[in-house]
Scaffold this active site. Structure first.
Site, PDB file in Angstrom:
ATOM      1  N   GLU A 126       0.911  -1.238  -0.081  1.00 44.45           N
ATOM      2  CA  GLU A 126      -0.031   0.042   0.150  1.00 44.45           C
ATOM      3  C   GLU A 126       0.826   1.351   0.167  1.00 44.45           C
ATOM      4  O   GLU A 126       1.903   1.364   0.761  1.00 44.45           O
ATOM      5  CB  GLU A 126      -0.909  -0.004   1.371  1.00 44.45           C
ATOM      6  CG  GLU A 126      -1.936   1.364   1.105  1.00 44.45           C
ATOM      7  CD  GLU A 126      -2.951   1.169   2.366  1.00 44.45           C
ATOM      8  OE1 GLU A 126      -3.919   2.146   2.325  1.00 44.45           O
ATOM      9  OE2 GLU A 126      -2.794   0.315   3.079  1.00 44.45           O
TER      10      GLU A 126
ATOM     11  N   GLY B  86       3.419   2.602  10.712  1.00 47.11           N
ATOM     12  CA  GLY B  86       3.099   1.524  11.692  1.00 47.11           C
ATOM     13  C   GLY B  86       2.585  -0.020  11.722  1.00 47.11           C
ATOM     14  O   GLY B  86       3.278  -0.843  12.393  1.00 47.11           O
ATOM     15  N   ALA B  87       2.002  -0.279  10.870  1.00 51.36           N
ATOM     16  CA  ALA B  87       1.228  -1.624  10.318  1.00 51.36           C
ATOM     17  C   ALA B  87       0.800  -1.746   9.230  1.00 51.36           C
ATOM     18  O   ALA B  87       0.221  -0.723   8.603  1.00 51.36           O
ATOM     19  CB  ALA B  87       0.740  -2.129  11.661  1.00 51.36           C
ATOM     20  N   MET B  88       0.397  -2.893   8.546  1.00 49.93           N
ATOM     21  CA  MET B  88      -0.236  -2.937   7.257  1.00 49.93           C
ATOM     22  C   MET B  88      -1.264  -4.108   7.349  1.00 49.93           C
ATOM     23  O   MET B  88      -1.011  -5.107   7.866  1.00 49.93           O
ATOM     24  CB  MET B  88       0.692  -2.957   6.223  1.00 49.93           C
ATOM     25  CG  MET B  88       0.018  -3.310   4.791  1.00 49.93           C
ATOM     26  SD  MET B  88      -0.989  -1.894   4.482  1.00 49.93           S
ATOM     27  CE  MET B  88      -2.021  -2.735   3.188  1.00 49.93           C
ATOM     28  N   GLU B  89      -2.506  -3.814   7.015  1.00 46.97           N
ATOM     29  CA  GLU B  89      -3.481  -4.765   7.279  1.00 46.97           C
ATOM     30  C   GLU B  89      -3.717  -5.747   6.135  1.00 46.97           C
ATOM     31  O   GLU B  89      -4.740  -6.214   5.745  1.00 46.97           O
ATOM     32  CB  GLU B  89      -4.954  -4.010   7.177  1.00 46.97           C
ATOM     33  CG  GLU B  89      -5.474  -3.378   5.916  1.00 46.97           C
ATOM     34  CD  GLU B  89      -5.222  -1.889   5.568  1.00 46.97           C
ATOM     35  OE1 GLU B  89      -5.570  -1.161   4.995  1.00 46.97           O
ATOM     36  OE2 GLU B  89      -4.043  -1.669   6.268  1.00 46.97           O
ATOM     37  N   ASN B  90      -2.675  -6.264   5.451  1.00 43.81           N
ATOM     38  CA  ASN B  90      -2.855  -7.338   4.396  1.00 43.81           C
ATOM     39  C   ASN B  90      -3.777  -8.289   4.778  1.00 43.81           C
ATOM     40  O   ASN B  90      -3.536  -9.033   5.998  1.00 43.81           O
ATOM     41  CB  ASN B  90      -1.583  -7.917   3.988  1.00 43.81           C
ATOM     42  CG  ASN B  90      -0.302  -6.633   3.991  1.00 43.81           C
ATOM     43  OD1 ASN B  90      -0.264  -5.853   3.070  1.00 43.81           O
ATOM     44  ND2 ASN B  90       0.543  -6.824   4.957  1.00 43.81           N
TER      45      ASN B  90
ATOM     46  N   HIS C 265      -6.789  -1.823  15.253  1.00 47.23           N
ATOM     47  CA  HIS C 265      -6.885  -0.797  13.943  1.00 47.23           C
ATOM     48  C   HIS C 265      -6.466  -2.002  12.921  1.00 47.23           C
ATOM     49  O   HIS C 265      -7.348  -1.924  11.723  1.00 47.23           O
ATOM     50  CB  HIS C 265      -6.112   0.331  14.009  1.00 47.23           C
ATOM     51  CG  HIS C 265      -5.905   1.002  12.641  1.00 47.23           C
ATOM     52  ND1 HIS C 265      -6.848   2.184  12.711  1.00 47.23           N
ATOM     53  CD2 HIS C 265      -5.460   0.749  11.435  1.00 47.23           C
ATOM     54  CE1 HIS C 265      -6.676   2.593  11.408  1.00 47.23           C
ATOM     55  NE2 HIS C 265      -6.006   2.005  10.740  1.00 47.23           N
ATOM     56  N   GLU C 266      -5.457  -2.763  12.749  1.00 44.58           N
ATOM     57  CA  GLU C 266      -5.289  -3.362  11.602  1.00 44.58           C
ATOM     58  C   GLU C 266      -6.113  -4.772  11.604  1.00 44.58           C
ATOM     59  O   GLU C 266      -6.665  -5.192  10.425  1.00 44.58           O
ATOM     60  CB  GLU C 266      -3.578  -3.935  11.600  1.00 44.58           C
ATOM     61  CG  GLU C 266      -2.910  -2.796  11.708  1.00 44.58           C
ATOM     62  CD  GLU C 266      -2.845  -1.788  10.685  1.00 44.58           C
ATOM     63  OE1 GLU C 266      -3.219  -2.253   9.631  1.00 44.58           O
ATOM     64  OE2 GLU C 266      -2.573  -0.636  10.865  1.00 44.58           O
TER      65      GLU C 266
ATOM     66  N   GLU D  74      -9.773   4.165   6.308  1.00 47.65           N
ATOM     67  CA  GLU D  74      -8.751   4.710   7.354  1.00 47.65           C
ATOM     68  C   GLU D  74      -9.706   5.473   8.317  1.00 47.65           C
ATOM     69  O   GLU D  74      -9.348   5.272   9.554  1.00 47.65           O
ATOM     70  CB  GLU D  74      -7.666   5.173   6.708  1.00 47.65           C
ATOM     71  CG  GLU D  74      -6.980   4.569   6.067  1.00 47.65           C
ATOM     72  CD  GLU D  74      -6.016   3.359   6.630  1.00 47.65           C
ATOM     73  OE1 GLU D  74      -6.111   3.305   7.947  1.00 47.65           O
ATOM     74  OE2 GLU D  74      -5.464   2.647   6.190  1.00 47.65           O
TER      75      GLU D  74
END
Length: 897
Positions: A126, A266-270, A302-303, A325
């Site tokens: 992303e 911070g992080a990624m929601e794959n 969140h993720e 988001e």
């Protein structure tokens, strides 16, 4: 590559130019032969023409790829390159496309696409990173089914992970092995992920409400497994909360989190394989503070919540980014508040969220990068992962909940996912679903106007004025709303603004609210829904002039202008049953004192900006028997230099710094006995747990210790700094240890050097803790220009690496973005340092560079000589011919301010 038009100007992508893709991709079969220097990627896709779009060539996005082969239905095909796009003409209506490429992950310092971190493969796709892995229709509205086969040397990469479910694995010749993953859900390319390396996992099996079992896994390096319990517990709580609150169950057999220390975000929601910055996974009481524990809970939530709001339903295009988001920030805020055991802890979380919004987002709304929650154009989409999209977007969703009610909002969420599961949709689709589920609500009635929150940039100002009519026993409140021009939007139409309001008597008692024309008064808070540029409401049966409590709970993201007297603010601070407005009253009093002192030439070396009434009010808060400790700490924390500066027309950053430091010193000495008592009452919290009550007590003890060290600096007292150093040595958890270290560093005490050396020696092998060590020093209050030389020395430290985003943020960002009193030097050396670092980082990692470039967004508010020097530094960066489009967009927009 920065695309330019015939006149040499950058080409902007515009929302109004959106068109559906000419082709759809139904299936993607990827095979990776993983090698750090040369990874081979075989991409087999099934495509078909979009019948709703006129026939045109297939254009596939790519970036820094080596193309080896292109086959259409198994046969060689002619193609051409148009800049970075692979273009194929004369294709059938449906076909199989095979593309073979190679890339070099070990040299990928941008950390977008496929990259290597500490001998482990990771991906970040992303927003537009998948094109750095293979040629593709790299846009969020193209959703496909993915099958992924990973092959690698087994000894070096024993763990092979991708999205979905593991369907096959086994050994291959020459010490290699493979794993095959199938994702049962269609997804856009930005949600693709793979991980390969030497990792270990904490595992937990859980049973959902429907009786289905799921495997949860948190993967880290072998030495970090003991720091994953809190992340796992946060994940379990997230799964349970989403199902209980919104009826959204976990939809995969397994859900994985993997941590890496090299990560831009911070992080990624794959889908099913979340990749996290270690900062938001690793924690134990020896290495993580209470704030770290809270952040981990929030980011894990969140993720995970993106599994539905982002993965199952995604964005049609990147202009709709807040669709996922803003909604998901709102959901993680609600999650964290719902986990709080009492109303006070919920209020503390709300205040913390609003403080971020007002300190970071309000300046963005007033600066050159101002944009609507749904932007109209961009040059580089990575620049729009902003507090406007996230935090202001969350406030827009929160207003929807206010207008339809908590249960009504849950109905709306249910309808949204029923309508759009498996689709790529827009912010309009979301708002329509919430309104349609609540047809009798104010949101449904006002929906077209409400959606101006998505289309209009800027922070609305709400001016309020109250008039009491003693003869009529009535109180009339008048409201006028306005919004300043922003880039591309010279004028604004009125917003829908929900205003939560209450009235207090002069004795602090809450009054019943009875509007003119009503037969009875209503106790507590009422919500007024403002829709016009100017309007007024009248309350009746009011026996004396009340004190209005306006915008309770911060019910709308606006700037409230009301000419409170100091006496009225003191009444709210002492009595308002709404915790947010009680805190806000203290902030307004402190801000008023700061602005008054900044405008007044100093009469001597020892300024006393705070009046006796304010000091007495703060004493009353500290001594209050029932107020929560965490709330007390928030009230006693002065507004930041950044927030103070935003209230000024012209900013002398050194004057702001001097005044705020004088305010801190005055509170330290004037409340010395109270700080001593508060510290002793809260210093021992028993066996460590990161619960809100214990965390609040540690926070209050920490701020007390800082003020005691500040007072000691003024008086020359050696007792409290000595006690603080001993506290640092004896602490049984990182929060207490770091609070003590911060007290010594923040007060500029000589003992700080000894404590810093000891801290580094203890934690030299803990990267995240060393980030704190760097950040504390780079962000320390400037005294005589001492911080910039220190920052330059820190950059020469053996533990510093500018290529690691966390480490770069800990030093460079802590100085440039979070320490205005140190950055804005009369000699302009801070600006020179900033420009050097932006240019240096841009060649390594443009995303990180562009974020650093934002540090001078508000240069045009500065007084001279700062203003001219800052502009010169920005122009120097903008003049670089090889600048990335990420950084170019930021600095060129800044120069138009």
């Amino acid at each position: 590559m920065l695309l330019r038009d015939a006149q040499g100007q950058p080409i902007a992508i515009r929302r109004e130019d959106y068109s559906a893709p000419a082709y759809w991709i139904d299936t993607v079969d990827l095979t990776f032969d993983l090698d750090p220097a040369k990874t081979r990627v075989l991409n087999r896709m099934r495509l078909r023409r979009n019948p709703d779009v006129a026939p045109e060539p297939l254009r596939l996005d790519g970036d820094e790829l080596n193309l080896a082969r292109v086959l259409v239905d198994g046969q060689g095909a002619s193609f051409r390159m148009d800049v970075d796009q692979l273009v194929i003409d004369n294709l059938p209506d449906a076909f199989e496309l095979e593309i073979f490429t190679t890339c070099c992950p070990v040299k990928n310092t941008k950390l977008m696409g496929l990259f290597v971190s500490e001998d482990t493969f990771f991906t970040q796709c992303e927003a537009e990173g998948f094109r750095r892995i293979t040629y593709f229709l790299d846009r969020p509205d193209v959703m496909a089914s993915y099958t992924v086969t990973l092959r690698a040397a087994k000894a070096a990469y024993p763990v092979l992970l991708s999205n979905g479910n593991l369907v096959e694995q086994g050994d291959l010749p020459e010490g290699r092995h493979f794993a095959k993953w199938v994702d049962p859900f269609r997804k856009p390319s930005y949600l693709f992920a793979l991980v390969a390396g030497k990792l270990v996992a904490r595992e937990q099996r859980i049973k959902a409400r429907n009786g289905k079992e799921h495997l949860l896994q948190v993967y880290v390096r072998a030495g970090d497994l003991d720091k994953t319990e809190h992340a796992m517990n946060s994940l379990i709580n997230s799964v349970m909360w989403d199902e209980a609150r919104f009826g959204l169950p976990l939809d995969l057999d397994r859900f994985m989190i993997v941590a890496t220390s090299d990560f831009n975000m911070g992080a990624m929601e794959n889908k099913g394989l979340n990749i996290f910055n270690t900062k938001y996974v690793l924690a134990n009481q020896a290495t993580a503070t209470d704030a770290d524990y809270s952040n981990i809970e929030s980011v894990v939530g969140h993720e995970y919540f993106h599994n539905w709001s982002g993965d199952r339903v995604t964005c049609r295009d990147w202009f709709q980014l807040s669709l996922k988001e803003g909604l998901t920030v709102f959901r993680d805020q609600e999650f964290s508040q719902d986990l709080c055991a009492d109303a006070s802890a919920r209020a503390v979380k709300r205040i913390e969220d609003v403080r971020v919004l007002r300190t970071a987002q309000f300046p963005e709304d007033a600066g050159p990068m101002a944009h609507p929650v749904r932007p109209d154009s961009y040059i580089e989409i990575s620049n729009f992962y902003t507090v406007t999209i996230y935090e202001k977007g969350a406030e827009v969703v929160r207003m929807m909940q206010t207008l339809v009610g908590r249960k009504g909002f849950e109905r709306g969420i249910t309808l949204y996912f029923e309508r759009h599961d498996g689709q790529a949709v827009t912010c309009d689709d979301f708002a329509q679903a919430i309104a349609d589920a609540n047809p009798d609500s104010d949101l449904a009635r006002l929906l077209p106007q409400f959606k101006r929150w998505y289309s209009q940039a800027g922070t609305p100002r709400l001016a309020a004025h109250g008039v009491y009519d003693a003869s009529a026993r009535s109180y009339t409140l008048s409201f006028v709303q306005s919004c300043q021009p922003t880039p591309g939007q010279p004028s604004k139409d009125p917003f829908v603004i929900p205003v939560n309001i209450g009235l207090l008597g002069t004795d602090g008692r809450e009054l019943p609210l009875q509007l003119e024309g009503e037969s009875n008064g209503v106790a507590g808070t009422r919500t007024l829904v403002l829709t016009r540029a100017g309007e007024q409401v009248t309350f009746v049966n009011i026996d004396a002039e009340p004190v209005p409590s306006i915008l309770r709970g911060f019910s709308a993201p606006v700037i409230l202008d009301y000419e409170y007297t100091d006496a009225q603010l003191l009444t709210l601070l002492a009595n308002d049953p709404d915790p947010f407005n009680r805190w806000e009253a203290g902030q307004r009093l402190a801000l008023r004192a700061a602005v008054r002192a900044i405008a007044t030439p100093p009469a001597g070396t020892h300024e006393l900006p705070l009046n006796d009434a304010f000091v007495d009010a703060m004493r009353g808060v500290l001594r209050h028997s029932t107020l929560d400790a965490a709330f007390k700490e928030l009230v006693l924390t002065l507004p930041s230099e950044t927030y103070i500066a935003e209230q000024l027309e012209v900013v002398d950053p050194q004057r702001v710094h001097v005044v705020r430091e004088a305010m801190r010193a005055q509170l330290a000495t004037a409340l010395l006995a109270d700080w001593e008592l508060v510290y002793e009452q809260n210093r021992d919290t028993g066996a460590y747990t990161p619960d809100p009550v214990s965390s609040g007590r540690r926070a209050l003890a920490g701020i007390a210790l800082t003020h005691l060290c500040l007072a000691a600096r003024a008086t020359g007292d050696a007792v409290w700094p000595g006690k603080t150093l001993q506290r640092f040595k004896d602490a049984g958890n990182m929060t207490d240890r770091f609070n003590a270290l911060n007290a010594l560093v923040s007060s500029g005490h000589a003992l700080a050097a000894q404590a810093l050396a000891r801290f580094h020696e203890i934690f030299k092998d803990e990267a995240l803790v060393i980030d704190k060590w760097f950040s504390l020093q780079a962000g320390a209050p400037d005294r005589g220009g001492d911080i910039l030389p220190l920052v330059k020395q820190l950059m020469k430290h053996p533990d510093f690496s500018i290529k690691n985003p966390n480490r770069a943020r800990s030093v460079i960002f802590s100085y440039c973005s979070a320490n205005p009193g140190a950055l804005h030097r009369p000699d302009a050396a801070g600006y020179v340092f900033w420009s050097d670092r932006v240019i240096e980082l841009d060649a390594i990692n443009p995303q990180v560079a562009a974020r650093l470039a934002r540090a001078l967004d508000r240069w045009s508010k500065l007084a001279e000589p700062y203003r001219s020097a800052a502009r010169e530094a920005i122009a120097r960066v903008a003049a670089r011919p090889d600048l990335s489009k990420d950084t170019h967009e930021v600095v060129t927009r800044a120069l138009t301010a």
